[in-house]
Design a protein around this motif. Structure first.
Motif, short mmCIF file in Angstrom:
data_model
loop_
_atom_site.label_atom_id
_atom_site.label_comp_id
_atom_site.label_asym_id
_atom_site.label_seq_id
_atom_site.Cartn_x
_atom_site.Cartn_y
_atom_site.Cartn_z
N PHE A 1 -11.16 3.80 -33.18
CA PHE A 1 -11.99 2.70 -32.68
C PHE A 1 -11.32 1.36 -32.98
CE2 PHE A 1 -14.62 6.34 -33.24
CZ PHE A 1 -15.50 6.31 -32.18
N GLY A 2 -11.37 0.46 -31.99
CA GLY A 2 -10.75 -0.85 -32.17
C GLY A 2 -9.27 -0.72 -32.45
N ALA A 3 -8.81 -1.36 -33.53
CA ALA A 3 -7.40 -1.27 -33.90
C ALA A 3 -7.04 0.09 -34.46
CB ALA A 3 -7.07 -2.36 -34.92
N LEU B 1 -2.53 -3.72 -41.75
CA LEU B 1 -2.94 -5.12 -41.70
C LEU B 1 -3.49 -5.56 -43.06
CD1 LEU B 1 -4.94 -5.11 -38.33
CD2 LEU B 1 -2.55 -5.77 -38.67
N THR B 2 -3.46 -6.85 -43.29
CA THR B 2 -4.17 -7.40 -44.44
C THR B 2 -5.62 -7.65 -44.05
OG1 THR B 2 -3.66 -9.69 -43.80
CG2 THR B 2 -2.05 -8.54 -45.23
N GLY B 3 -6.46 -7.90 -45.04
CA GLY B 3 -7.86 -8.19 -44.74
C GLY B 3 -8.01 -9.41 -43.86
N SER B 4 -7.21 -10.43 -44.12
CA SER B 4 -7.31 -11.66 -43.32
C SER B 4 -6.88 -11.44 -41.88
CB SER B 4 -6.47 -12.77 -43.95
OG SER B 4 -5.10 -12.39 -44.04
N GLU B 5 -6.00 -10.44 -41.67
CA GLU B 5 -5.56 -10.13 -40.31
C GLU B 5 -6.56 -9.22 -39.60
OE1 GLU B 5 -0.69 -10.04 -40.80
OE2 GLU B 5 -1.88 -8.34 -41.52
N GLU C 1 -13.89 -13.69 -32.69
CA GLU C 1 -12.70 -14.22 -32.02
C GLU C 1 -11.68 -13.13 -31.71
OE1 GLU C 1 -11.25 -17.37 -34.47
OE2 GLU C 1 -13.06 -18.58 -34.25
N THR C 2 -11.74 -12.04 -32.46
CA THR C 2 -10.92 -10.85 -32.19
C THR C 2 -11.87 -9.64 -32.23
OG1 THR C 2 -10.41 -10.70 -34.55
CG2 THR C 2 -8.80 -11.83 -33.15
N ASN C 3 -11.33 -8.46 -31.95
CA ASN C 3 -12.21 -7.28 -31.93
C ASN C 3 -11.49 -6.07 -32.51
OD1 ASN C 3 -14.46 -5.69 -31.50
ND2 ASN C 3 -14.19 -5.52 -29.29
N ASN C 4 -10.90 -6.25 -33.69
CA ASN C 4 -10.25 -5.13 -34.35
C ASN C 4 -11.25 -4.04 -34.72
OD1 ASN C 4 -7.59 -6.18 -34.36
ND2 ASN C 4 -8.10 -7.51 -36.07
N ALA C 5 -12.52 -4.42 -34.90
CA ALA C 5 -13.55 -3.45 -35.26
C ALA C 5 -13.97 -2.59 -34.08
CB ALA C 5 -14.77 -4.18 -35.83
N GLY C 6 -13.56 -2.96 -32.88
CA GLY C 6 -13.94 -2.19 -31.70
C GLY C 6 -15.42 -2.26 -31.40
N GLY C 7 -16.07 -3.34 -31.82
CA GLY C 7 -17.49 -3.52 -31.50
C GLY C 7 -18.44 -2.75 -32.39
N ILE C 8 -17.93 -2.21 -33.52
CA ILE C 8 -18.77 -1.43 -34.44
C ILE C 8 -18.44 -1.79 -35.88
CG2 ILE C 8 -19.52 0.88 -35.15
CD1 ILE C 8 -18.35 1.94 -32.50
N LEU C 9 -19.45 -2.07 -36.68
CA LEU C 9 -19.30 -2.27 -38.12
C LEU C 9 -20.42 -1.53 -38.83
CD1 LEU C 9 -18.43 -6.08 -38.29
CD2 LEU C 9 -16.88 -4.19 -38.87
N GLY C 10 -20.08 -0.75 -39.85
CA GLY C 10 -21.10 0.01 -40.56
C GLY C 10 -21.82 1.01 -39.68
N GLY C 11 -21.15 1.46 -38.61
CA GLY C 11 -21.77 2.40 -37.69
C GLY C 11 -22.70 1.76 -36.67
N ILE C 12 -22.83 0.42 -36.72
CA ILE C 12 -23.78 -0.31 -35.88
C ILE C 12 -23.04 -1.25 -34.95
CG2 ILE C 12 -25.78 -1.86 -35.93
CD1 ILE C 12 -26.34 -0.80 -38.78
#
Length: 374
Positions: free
Chosen positions: A254-256, A263-267, A282-293
């Motif tokens: 998912f995402g990146a 990557l570093t945390g800041s990246e 501003e970016t979407n490394n998470a692929g639109g999901i965080l914590g399963g939500i």
């Protein structure tokens, strides 16, 4: 053997590659959803065999027979059931596989698991043929999601050992021009040049008696924030559960994805901002999901599809009846790459997972009352 998945929207798949028919039952589908059968058939034909020179010559109509759940072209709240007749089968091509299993296929572990009672013809219940009823259910889910303003699209992101790459789907917002290009091309890439190179790579693999795999990228646009759960029922879990039901899928991210490990945390962190009063990133490394939500950004994921295990080249195997090593030459009709036909399968998987989650969260639009007769 469990062939059922889903929380509110429960999908069951039945049948085998060479059985008289294959099909699906979709329970929990809301009433009042208009179903365009022509659009559904067009969606199924993107997956169907025998439609191009780069696919298996086995040709099936893949025309679903609707048994229940539709009334006057609209879902009626009853379980939706459909079947697809198998017509163009040649089961004799698979006779020897009960004794001499195909490397890369489920023949051997299936024999161990089911005491050699399993159906080997065409791969039986382990066959990619079962993605046809998956696409029937997914095609209905795609049309249902249109009422919730959700758009889903997939393409071949990369193909083969050379890693022939396509242009990526927009990760920040729906690019209608990009989707239009993708949906008007006979080969499922955004770039026509990438499509031409991939087509040639598949033809080269066939000529060499071999096969190639690839990566499919899928995106869902218009998904609201706050859908899904932490732990074991997150959106990643729901999509992956369905995606791994596709026999050829060996990886999902998912995402990146795995790139986040470098990557570093800041990246990796996606910075927040307000846009017209709505929280965006501003970016979407998470692929639109965080914590399963879901975060409200486009849901981006990929699935890795292995090369077709049934190839024309001789392969080393074993004879399970004699206890000796053996050489196997696979007969039958097989795709030199199943990646192009798996693209609509990715869309079906995504649609089913999202619709189930939206229904569970109470975020799917209530059905419109049926108009009274004048």
């Amino acid at each position: 053997m469990s062939s059922t998945v889903g929380n509110i929207l429960k999908l069951s798949i039945f049948g085998e590659s060479h059985s008289p028919a294959i099909g699906c039952v979709l329970d929990g589908l809301p009433a009042g959803i208009p179903v365009d059968m022509r659009a559904l058939q067009a969606f199924l034909e993107r997956r169907a065999p025998g439609r191009s020179r780069i696919a298996t010559p086995r040709r099936e109509a893949d025309a679903p027979e609707i048994l229940s759940g539709l009334h006057g072209g609209v879902t009626d709240g009853a379980p939706f059931a459909a079947l697809i007749r198998n017509a163009n089968t040649r089961s004799g091509d698979y006779d020897g596989l009960r004794s001499v299993p195909r490397p890369g296929h489920a023949d051997y572990p299936a024999r161990v698991r089911f005491g050699n009672w399993h159906d080997v013809a065409g791969g039986g219940h382990f066959s990619g043929r079962l993605t046809a009823p998956l696409c029937v259910a997914g095609g209905i889910a795609l049309q249902a999601l249109e009422r919730a303003d959700v758009t889903i699209a997939a393409h071949i992101a990369s193909l083969g050992p050379a890693g022939i790459a396509d242009e990526g789907l927009s990760e920040l917002e729906l690019d209608e021009a990009q989707i239009a290009r993708l949906r008007t091309r006979p080969f499922p890439t955004i770039s026509a040049d990438a499509g031409s190179q991939m087509t040639q790579a598949i033809l080269d693999a066939r000529e060499a008696g071999d096969s190639i795999g690839g990566v499919i990228e899928c995106a869902a646009y218009g998904v609201p924030a706050g859908v899904g759960d932490p732990m074991f029922d997150g959106m990643e879990n729901r999509i992956a559960r369905l995606a791994f039901g596709v026999p050829a899928v060996k990886g999902v991210d998912f995402g990146a994805g795995f790139a986040v490990a470098y990557l570093t945390g800041s990246e990796n962190n996606d910075p927040y901002r307000f846009e017209n009063g709505v929280v965006r990133t501003e970016t979407n490394n998470a692929g639109g999901i965080l914590g399963g939500i879901t975060t409200g950004m486009p849901l981006i994921w990929q699935m890795a599809v292995k090369p077709t295990p049934s190839i024309a080249r001789a392969q080393r195997s074993v004879n399970l009846d004699t206890g000796e090593d053996a050489e196997l030459v696979v007969r039958g009709r097989h795709d030199p790459s199943i990646v192009p036909r798996a693209v609509p399968v990715a869309e079906a998987v995504c649609a089913l997972a999202l619709l189930d989650a939206l229904l569970e969260a109470g975020r799917y639009p209530a059905p419109r009352p049926r108009p009274r007769r004048a």
